[in-house]
Scaffold this active site. Structure first.
Site, PDB file in Angstrom:
ATOM      1  N   CYS A 174      -7.065 -20.353 -23.797  1.00 56.28           N
ATOM      2  CA  CYS A 174      -8.219 -21.152 -24.200  1.00 56.28           C
ATOM      3  C   CYS A 174      -8.927 -21.825 -23.025  1.00 56.28           C
ATOM      4  CB  CYS A 174      -7.784 -22.198 -25.216  1.00 56.28           C
ATOM      5  SG  CYS A 174      -7.349 -21.478 -26.800  1.00 56.28           S
ATOM      6  N   GLU A 224      -9.643 -15.164 -26.749  1.00 58.20           N
ATOM      7  CA  GLU A 224      -9.592 -14.889 -28.194  1.00 58.20           C
ATOM      8  C   GLU A 224     -11.006 -14.996 -28.743  1.00 58.20           C
ATOM      9  OE1 GLU A 224      -6.774 -17.735 -29.677  1.00 58.20           O
ATOM     10  OE2 GLU A 224      -5.087 -16.393 -29.276  1.00 58.20           O
TER      11      GLU A 224
HETATM   12  O1  AHR Z   1      -0.879 -19.938 -25.640  1.00 57.95           O
HETATM   13  C1  AHR Z   1      -1.584 -21.017 -26.177  1.00 57.95           C
HETATM   14  C2  AHR Z   1      -2.951 -20.628 -26.689  1.00 57.95           C
HETATM   15  O2  AHR Z   1      -2.823 -19.754 -27.765  1.00 57.95           O
HETATM   16  C3  AHR Z   1      -3.813 -19.860 -25.738  1.00 57.95           C
HETATM   17  O3  AHR Z   1      -4.498 -20.697 -24.873  1.00 57.95           O
HETATM   18  C4  AHR Z   1      -4.769 -19.156 -26.637  1.00 57.95           C
HETATM   19  O4  AHR Z   1      -5.217 -17.941 -26.114  1.00 57.95           O
HETATM   20  C5  AHR Z   1      -3.999 -18.998 -27.918  1.00 57.95           C
HETATM   21  O5  AHR Z   1      -4.713 -19.494 -28.988  1.00 57.95           O
END
Ligand code: AHR
Length: 663
Positions: free
Chosen positions: A243, A378
């Protein structure tokens, strides 16, 4: 067998779980391993790590800097610092992108003191007899400052563990450096700086590192944590998120260009994990970028993994931004695409190229040999392929050999997933990143997930996954790791299409986590490898080079109905001339096994048998900082009769069997 299967199905229907059924008979399961059918190559990238600055994984974690807010650039500029006496904050410092610094001036009364004190990240961890490198940018006219490491919780007469004086004899900004040796092991020490003579002295970028970092690098990493990464023999290293690549908004996305060059001038960024979960709120969590893209590429190289950077695709976090206002309009994407192209040049360009030169100046004239790049994390909806398409076109034109990774969204199935996979095929990306943080039932049911995947399209990168126990059982525990091990047999069996897999998240500070379970936990001085870590390590160190068929009743052993909770895979290790069989018994019954190694020539035999057992009597237990080796894989020699191994696998156990082929 048929009757048994039907009984299992009826039982499954009654208890509502088709995978957790086991027969009460002691029927031996006969596994056939076809040793002469060498199938798909297993990519060296198959098992690796995904690093993100979450849970204080970078600042306060892997990045060995011990001073929090060293450049006084947190929005509350003195956060993490205590000041006393006559201290002022100023903002015309020597580093353009980090302009704040402090001025220590003589106190108003001779008995008073001026100075500052840093609390570190949950305190400063010091080891007895270890050396710590203190550095500071300063200016003054011969003023003296005293640097102290202090034990705030001491019952001793003096708080001071050790101290040294520096004379700031430069009216221009200059870096001063000393080494302090700690006389004791303290997990929550502090750093204190006193002004000890009259006049003003200016201080900026106050830093304290252990001298003994991973590979001895000066702007280095915590040795135990980096070593833990290396010890799984990772083949790929994905970074920097997650994220944080997206950012809560575009302004706070991870901008790799801000993370390179002299550390003093890398601007501070917020870390979205400081406020993402209000019940795990850390207002002092920011990104210093001290461990930036150069350090991450270097780490990948030093742990033997292919670097896999992720760049923002022009979309800020879609969870947090429902309207398109927060995102980059498609016709304004060029700077983002250029960032991706420049990143490839930073990694691979020669030392004369614009970005390759920056890499060379940082100490790595040779290229990092980047082979993969992920565009977006994502993402979902038509807004993603619309943007990705432009990145793909530009990267293909300039760097046709770079493999591009696209996203299948945040879920392992469902509407977004079903929409994005065909889109990824249409755009001809090389790999598709799948994420699954799922409960036990999912891991038990998905052992055959990839058996039926289309072999003609992009390959799979299981970029983030972990078994999250249902009913709030979200802590690390053995049972979850066992199910990960079971599920991973399906990744391995399908190595022709699954090219990479990385558990997530990787690191977590016991006092600063936002998300769990995690692979490795740590405090200021210690770290612990979880059961999930040992599963990753068992796969990473027993990867093999090629898949070989392993079946039970002509079926893959993937925990399906009638298979008594068994999962298995088999690989051939060309380099060591070794067969490696992995079997997970997820049931609570012992299972009698017969492993038949078919296809060996008359003059070939199996030798040097060993069996690695990974088991815990308590499925809810895991290793802890106080008891880090409670549950570890145990290896023992195993005898084999000719070409058949008859054995029993204990309930809730993961086994790795290894035999070398000899003539
Ligand atoms: O791994 C934690 C979070 O999970 C990551 O930042 C994201 O890609 C997913 O939602």
């Amino acid at each position: 067998m048929k009757r048994l299967f039907l009984t299992s199905l009826i039982l499954a229907a009654i208890i509502g779980n088709t995978n957790y059924v086991f027969s009460q008979t002691n029927d031996k399961h006969v596994f056939t391993i076809e040793t002469n059918k060498i199938k798909a190559a297993i990519q060296p990238t198959m098992y690796g790590h995904f690093f993100e600055d979450i849970n204080f994984g970078a600042d306060g974690g892997l990045y060995a800097e011990l001073i929090k807010n060293r450049s006084f650039e947190f929005p509350q500029h003195l956060m993490g610092w205590r000041t006393f006496g006559n201290v002022t904050l100023r903002e015309d410092g020597p580093f353009e992108r980090n302009p704040h610094y402090v001025r220590l001036s003589s106190p108003n009364h001779s008995q008073k003191h001026t100075g500052i004190e840093n609390e570190g990240f949950f305190g400063i961890g010091l080891k007895a007899d270890a050396a710590y490198r203190f550095s500071v940018w300063a200016r003054g006219n011969g003023q003296k400052i005293r640097i102290e490491l202090i034990n705030n919780e001491t019952m001793e007469e003096s708080q001071v563990l050790t101290s040294k004086e520096i004379t700031i004899d430069s009216p221009e900004w200059k870096k001063f450096e000393i080494t302090l040796t700690s006389p004791a092991t303290i997990d929550k020490a502090r750093l204190r700086i006193f002004l000890t003579s009259k006049g003003d002295v200016d201080l900026e970028h106050v830093s304290l590192f252990p001298v003994d970092t991973w590979k001895g690098h000066k702007n280095g990493l915590r040795k135990d944590l980096a070593q833990a990464l290396a010890d799984t023999k990772p083949g790929v290293f994905r970074f920097p998120g997650g994220c944080i690549v997206e950012g809560t908004d575009l302004a706070t996305r991870y901008n790799w260009k801000n993370s390179i060059g002299p550390v003093e001038n890398r601007p501070c960024n917020e870390n979205r994990w400081h406020y993402t979960f209000p019940h795990r709120f850390f207002p002092d969590y920011f990104q210093s970028y001290g461990m930036g893209f150069y350090e991450l590429f270097l780490l990948a190289e030093e742990i033997g993994a292919e670097p896999l950077p992720v760049v923002n695709c022009g979309l800020a976090c879609q969870f947090q931004n429902e309207t398109m206002d927060a995102h980059v309009p498609v016709d304004q994407l060029d700077p983002y695409i250029q960032d991706a192209l420049d990143l490839i040049e930073f990694a691979n360009g020669d030392a004369e190229s614009e970005w390759g030169k920056q890499r060379a100046e940082m100490g790595h004239p040779e290229p990092f040999n980047l082979k993969f790049i992920a565009i977006g994390n994502e993402q979902w909806g038509p807004e993603y392929p619309e943007r990705l398409e432009r990145f793909v076109k530009a990267i293909r034109e300039q760097y046709p050999d770079i493999q591009i990774i696209g996203s299948s969204g945040p879920n392992s199935e469902g509407e977004d997933f079903d929409y994005l996979w065909p889109e990824m095929k249409r755009l001809k990306v090389d790999l598709v990143d799948e994420h699954f943080y799922r409960p036990e039932s999912w891991f038990l049911a998905e052992g055959n997930r990839y058996d039926s995947y289309d072999r003609k399209g992009p390959k799979v990168f299981a970029g983030e996954y972990a078994c999250h126990g249902a009913n709030g059982k979200k802590w690390n525990h053995f049972h979850a790791s066992l199910l990960e091990a079971a599920f991973m047999t399906g990744l391995e069996r399908n190595a022709d299409i699954v090219r990479m897999a990385t558990y997530a998240p990787l690191l977590a500070h016991v006092e600063g986590w936002q998300w769990r379970p995690d692979l490795i936990w740590f405090d200021n001085l210690r770290s612990v490898r979880t059961c999930s870590y040992y599963v990753q390590q068992l796969y990473g160190t027993n990867r093999g080079t090629h898949v070989i068929p392993l079946t039970m009743d002509k079926q893959p052993v993937s925990g399906q109905a009638g298979q008594d909770g068994l999962f298995a895979s088999a690989v051939w290790d060309e380099e060591n001339q070794r067969y490696i069989i992995k079997v997970a018994n997820t049931s609570d019954q012992p299972q009698a096994l017969q492993l038949d190694f078919k296809g060996l020539k008359k003059d070939e035999r199996l030798a040097n048998g060993s069996a690695i057992t990974f088991h815990s009597d308590d499925p809810d237990a895991d290793n802890t900082l106080d008891n880090p080796h409670a549950i570890v894989p145990k290896e023992s020699a195993i005898a084999i009769e000719g070409k058949t191994l008859v054995t029993t696998i204990h309930p809730m156990t993961f086994m790795v069997y290894r035999f070398t082929k000899e003539k």
